[in-house]
Design a protein around this motif. Structure first.
Motif, PDB file in Angstrom:
ATOM      1  N   LEU A  45     -86.023  29.549  42.582  1.00 30.32           N
ATOM      2  CA  LEU A  45     -84.773  29.134  41.703  1.00 30.32           C
ATOM      3  C   LEU A  45     -84.865  28.107  41.005  1.00 30.32           C
ATOM      4  O   LEU A  45     -85.453  26.976  41.668  1.00 30.32           O
ATOM      5  CB  LEU A  45     -83.674  28.933  42.757  1.00 30.32           C
ATOM      6  N   VAL A  46     -84.752  27.930  39.630  1.00 30.11           N
ATOM      7  CA  VAL A  46     -84.761  26.791  38.977  1.00 30.11           C
ATOM      8  C   VAL A  46     -83.371  26.777  38.296  1.00 30.11           C
ATOM      9  O   VAL A  46     -82.979  27.622  37.605  1.00 30.11           O
ATOM     10  CB  VAL A  46     -85.880  26.872  37.813  1.00 30.11           C
ATOM     11  N   LEU A  47     -82.835  25.378  38.313  1.00 34.76           N
ATOM     12  CA  LEU A  47     -81.563  25.158  37.472  1.00 34.76           C
ATOM     13  C   LEU A  47     -81.790  24.381  36.265  1.00 34.76           C
ATOM     14  O   LEU A  47     -82.498  23.396  36.265  1.00 34.76           O
ATOM     15  CB  LEU A  47     -80.403  24.606  38.617  1.00 34.76           C
ATOM     16  N   LEU A  48     -81.283  24.835  35.332  1.00 36.66           N
ATOM     17  CA  LEU A  48     -81.653  24.002  33.967  1.00 36.66           C
ATOM     18  C   LEU A  48     -80.108  23.602  33.582  1.00 36.66           C
ATOM     19  O   LEU A  48     -79.262  24.537  33.367  1.00 36.66           O
ATOM     20  CB  LEU A  48     -82.377  24.786  32.865  1.00 36.66           C
ATOM     21  N   ARG A  49     -80.074  22.363  33.075  1.00 33.71           N
ATOM     22  CA  ARG A  49     -78.831  21.682  32.414  1.00 33.71           C
ATOM     23  C   ARG A  49     -78.800  22.237  30.774  1.00 33.71           C
ATOM     24  O   ARG A  49     -79.715  21.960  30.107  1.00 33.71           O
ATOM     25  CB  ARG A  49     -78.592  20.306  32.531  1.00 33.71           C
TER      26      ARG A  49
END
Length: 135
Positions: A45-49
């Motif tokens: 999982l990668v969260l990008l703003r």
């Protein structure tokens, strides 16, 4: 359900999740081509703003709560509002992005000007600006 609208609790932000068979290719594309910076990273999982209060979550095919949808109709589009359509189009063209529209199109029944591109998993990413912004 009457009276609920005024009683709505606060919302701190929103995350849209997309699911990928090739998670690494998706992460690389959003980082290198779109320039989105991760603020949370795990192997699955990668969260990008994207903008204040809105993020995109890139999830691998086996560890998330959902699975990638096969085929070209993913049932979801990431729509990005910008006044710099030409600059974004040039950036994506220079990167050789797949499925990039050749030119700007009218959208939202003539209320927007837009173009679309496909990310490595086949999701549409749409860039648009309002012709007549809603009040």
């Amino acid at each position: 359900m009457t009276g609920l609208a005024g009683d709505r609790p606060d919302i701190a932000g929103a995350i849209t999740f997309f699911y990928y068979d090739d998670h690494e290719a998706a992460v690389r594309w959003y980082r290198e081509v779109l320039g989105f910076e991760p603020y949370f990273e795990q192997d699955w999982l990668v969260l990008l703003r994207i903008a204040p209060g809105h993020s995109l979550g890139l999830v691998d095919a086996v560890n998330g709560s959902q699975r990638p949808v096969p085929g070209l109709n993913k049932g979801a589009t990431l729509s990005i509002e910008t006044d710099q359509l030409a600059e974004w189009h040039s950036r994506l063209k220079a990167a050789g992005s797949a499925g990039l529209d050749d030119d700007f199109q009218p959208g939202c029944r003539g209320r927007t000007t837009e173009f679309r591109v496909r990310d490595p998993g086949g999701y549409f990413v749409e860039f648009f600006r309002w012709v007549d912004p809603p009040v």
